[in-house]
Design a protein around this motif. Sequence first.
Motif, PDB file in Angstrom:
ATOM      1  N   ALA A 309       0.831  -1.200   0.000  1.00 25.33           N
ATOM      2  CA  ALA A 309       0.000   0.000   0.000  1.00 25.33           C
ATOM      3  C   ALA A 309       0.869   1.255   0.000  1.00 25.33           C
ATOM      4  O   ALA A 309       0.556   2.251  -0.676  1.00 25.33           O
ATOM      5  N   GLU A 310       1.957   1.205   0.757  1.00 24.35           N
ATOM      6  CA  GLU A 310       2.876   2.346   0.785  1.00 24.35           C
ATOM      7  C   GLU A 310       3.552   2.532  -0.570  1.00 24.35           C
ATOM      8  O   GLU A 310       3.757   3.663  -1.031  1.00 24.35           O
ATOM      9  N   LEU A 311       3.895   1.418  -1.210  1.00 27.59           N
ATOM     10  CA  LEU A 311       4.490   1.514  -2.546  1.00 27.59           C
ATOM     11  C   LEU A 311       3.506   2.121  -3.541  1.00 27.59           C
ATOM     12  O   LEU A 311       3.884   2.934  -4.392  1.00 27.59           O
ATOM     13  N   ASP A 312       2.245   1.713  -3.442  1.00 29.65           N
ATOM     14  CA  ASP A 312       1.222   2.279  -4.323  1.00 29.65           C
ATOM     15  C   ASP A 312       1.117   3.784  -4.121  1.00 29.65           C
ATOM     16  O   ASP A 312       1.049   4.558  -5.086  1.00 29.65           O
ATOM     17  N   LYS A 313       1.099   4.177  -2.851  1.00 30.96           N
ATOM     18  CA  LYS A 313       0.975   5.599  -2.535  1.00 30.96           C
ATOM     19  C   LYS A 313       2.186   6.382  -3.044  1.00 30.96           C
ATOM     20  O   LYS A 313       2.056   7.470  -3.615  1.00 30.96           O
ATOM     21  N   ALA A 314       3.371   5.802  -2.863  1.00 27.14           N
ATOM     22  CA  ALA A 314       4.594   6.479  -3.313  1.00 27.14           C
ATOM     23  C   ALA A 314       4.631   6.597  -4.834  1.00 27.14           C
ATOM     24  O   ALA A 314       5.056   7.621  -5.387  1.00 27.14           O
ATOM     25  N   ALA A 315       4.181   5.536  -5.520  1.00 28.60           N
ATOM     26  CA  ALA A 315       4.171   5.566  -6.981  1.00 28.60           C
ATOM     27  C   ALA A 315       3.230   6.644  -7.493  1.00 28.60           C
ATOM     28  O   ALA A 315       3.566   7.404  -8.414  1.00 28.60           O
ATOM     29  N   LYS A 316       2.048   6.707  -6.892  1.00 29.41           N
ATOM     30  CA  LYS A 316       1.078   7.714  -7.325  1.00 29.41           C
ATOM     31  C   LYS A 316       1.618   9.122  -7.080  1.00 29.41           C
ATOM     32  O   LYS A 316       1.485  10.012  -7.936  1.00 29.41           O
ATOM     33  N   LYS A 317       2.253   9.320  -5.948  1.00 34.05           N
ATOM     34  CA  LYS A 317       2.807  10.636  -5.628  1.00 34.05           C
ATOM     35  C   LYS A 317       3.921  11.006  -6.599  1.00 34.05           C
ATOM     36  O   LYS A 317       3.979  12.140  -7.101  1.00 34.05           O
ATOM     37  N   ALA A 318       4.800  10.045  -6.888  1.00 27.23           N
ATOM     38  CA  ALA A 318       5.929  10.319  -7.774  1.00 27.23           C
ATOM     39  C   ALA A 318       5.451  10.672  -9.182  1.00 27.23           C
ATOM     40  O   ALA A 318       5.946  11.622  -9.805  1.00 27.23           O
ATOM     41  N   VAL A 319       4.480   9.915  -9.684  1.00 31.66           N
ATOM     42  CA  VAL A 319       3.984  10.178 -11.032  1.00 31.66           C
ATOM     43  C   VAL A 319       3.230  11.505 -11.074  1.00 31.66           C
ATOM     44  O   VAL A 319       3.339  12.272 -12.039  1.00 31.66           O
ATOM     45  N   LYS A 320       2.497  11.790 -10.006  1.00 29.14           N
ATOM     46  CA  LYS A 320       1.765  13.049  -9.947  1.00 29.14           C
ATOM     47  C   LYS A 320       2.722  14.238  -9.979  1.00 29.14           C
ATOM     48  O   LYS A 320       2.480  15.241 -10.670  1.00 29.14           O
ATOM     49  N   GLU A 321       3.827  14.120  -9.254  1.00 33.24           N
ATOM     50  CA  GLU A 321       4.824  15.194  -9.255  1.00 33.24           C
ATOM     51  C   GLU A 321       5.487  15.324 -10.629  1.00 33.24           C
ATOM     52  O   GLU A 321       5.714  16.437 -11.121  1.00 33.24           O
ATOM     53  N   SER A 322       5.791  14.191 -11.238  1.00 34.74           N
ATOM     54  CA  SER A 322       6.390  14.223 -12.575  1.00 34.74           C
ATOM     55  C   SER A 322       5.430  14.845 -13.579  1.00 34.74           C
ATOM     56  O   SER A 322       5.842  15.606 -14.471  1.00 34.74           O
TER      57      SER A 322
END
Length: 762
Positions: A309-322
């Motif tokens: 779940a943390e990985l999912d959250k981190a991935a979404k955040k990273a892509v959103k920032e990109s």
Amino acid sequence: MCRVSRELSNFIRRDVLTGRAKFGISDDGKELYQVAMARAIARGDWRADYYRGHTLLLALGLIKVEDVLAQLYADAAADGFSRGRQMVGHHSTPTIDETGAWVNQLDSLNVSSGTSPTAGQMARGLGLALASKLYRTDSSIPSEGFSRDGDEIVWSEIGDASTSEGVFWETMNAAGVMNVPLVVTVVDDGYGISVPKELQTTKGSISEAMAGLKVDGTGSGIDIYKVKGWDYPALMDLYPKVAERARETHRAALVHVSELTQPNGHSTSGSHERYKSKERLTWEKEWDCLEQFRHWLIATEVADAGQLAELDKAAKKAVKESRKNAWDTFVGRLSAERDALLKLLPTNGQSNAAYERCREDLMGLEVPLLSEVVDACRRLRLAIGADNLPQPITQWLRDAQRRLSEQVGSDLYSDTEQSPLRVPTVPAVIDEDAKPVPGYQVLQDFFRAKLKQYPNMFAFGEDVGQIGDVNQGFAGLQEEFGKHRVFDTGIREWTILGQAMGMAMRGMRPIAEIQYLDYIFYAMSVLADDIATLRWRSAGTQSAPAIIRTRGHRLEGIWHSGSYLASLVSTCRGMHICVPRNMVQATGMYNTLLQGDDPALVVEVLNGYRLREQQPTNYADFTVPLGVPECLREGTDLTILTYGACVRVCLEAAELLEEQGIEAEVIDVQTLLPFDLEQRIVNQHLKNTNRLLIVDEDAPGGTSAFLSQQILEVHGGYQYLDAPVKTLTGAAHRPGYADEGDYASKPQVMDVVEAAIDLALF
């Protein structure tokens, strides 16, 4: 990485549906096999891509999320794949630098520029793989920076439904015949957009349908594998084994990855809920490869639900920032361009309604695309008059239009020092006492000299190898240089040209033969969509200087008398099209092209191989400049413009016209693309004769219309005419068989004479 890729796919869809981008296609549901594939790829390998695959490139560290989004937004300044010229999912890596020199292809995975036509990548992939075989076969081929003993695999992917295309079968059959390291992954999600695979493929399974090609006890055939797209352990086990076997044996492989899904549908052009049953949609949700991967990670205790779940959250955040970075960079650059124009608009009483309307239009642009800003400025110029537009605004508009034109239109042809247009002209030296020899011997002598000069030159096509082509241009050369340098192919025009393209992209100089011009239409997709567009669609970062040799014009019958060049002239911009009048001129053109870095098509005169010509003593070195017509006969009453087989017809007609007191000059176009770069026809000829007769064998309104448009409109020749331009072409129907068929189908000597008399008397 899988979650990053999925979030990227989700944002691609969202940005299209909310208007930020025009079209989106992505990797959702197809991530897992690409991660496994990444483990098997080695430096120097190649990819013949279709319009997906960002997961693989992200996994290999070749790109960032921002790179994909830059292409999605058509951000020309940030899109390293195509400079905003291709829709998202069409990837590439540079194979040449800004000077046109080859880059080291052994540093990482090489991605050949992707195309949209389904299965279009297959023929190119075959050629890329054939290059590996040839590098391994012959150590004398210069390979530095191109190959490590032919160890390079070519990885190609294709949607399951696209295997219905003929070129897929043509490629797989040829790969099995030639034994080349081509690994083709069939991406099977059960549908071709809305059409299920049961309506696409026999037995509903491409691996079963192709079972007859599977390798047998003799080692003949291809390897065929089948794996579930959600089965991570099986994928991780399979792909390294496939790669190892392909590198070692150079045997082609088909990997059928089935039971894949498409959570967001095929693309942003529609919703898959329209054509899938509730049961299918439920199945896809459960068997989504990332959902099954999650189960496997938890079951094997690689990670627990909380960590995932943390990985999912981190991935979404990273892509959103990109995504924010990519969008802000794009819009910021556009806004700066708009603001530069706004500062030039008059204020403080010097303005008027037109200026204010322009200002309002510009400020109302949420995303101020350069094209929209330019258009607003052009409307302002129309409203107030070009003479009243302040000079700074005029200059801004001129510069902006030039930048926009270069942004979209540069690199159609090479502008490097290696451009064939920059090859020095070396005139032919002909000994007047030299005994004329048949045209086919001229070609034999020339090709022998070139095969000796260029160890990376190859010639191939139907009947080219053992018998030296049907017109003997390569007769005896296979025996002299080996079966790998001069070789036969099957009857498969599409993949013959694909072979040429792939080989040329890897540092080789292929001369691929299509037996007759009429048959080139079986290969039009790879010719027009792939070879001709490569340099342009990759924004000058890739090239394929292949030479396509064929023959046309006059012989016998419908499919051996091809002169239909208009379709090639219009669709093959990005290639040079040479139409030599005889074999000596052809060799001069080949000399020029072999020193250049652009692809070309050379159409030899079909009935000229047994005609005798005086061979230049410097036949191995003399060059014919491209885009330079040649005046073969001077005259003062009218100009006859022609090319190819019609040159002899027009020269004979000019002799008869002289007997009638009409002096006709005859000009050989020599190349259709490029055409008369120095505008010699107008400035050195039409100015004097004031009458123009265009003679060619294409259909009415075909190539003659192109020549007329160039001379009258582009070169301004209309101002020197005392009579309308007259065209004498082939008939609207295909050429008939035998002498009477030819006489009634193609321009004859008396046709030219009578047309010239009518024009001279106008």
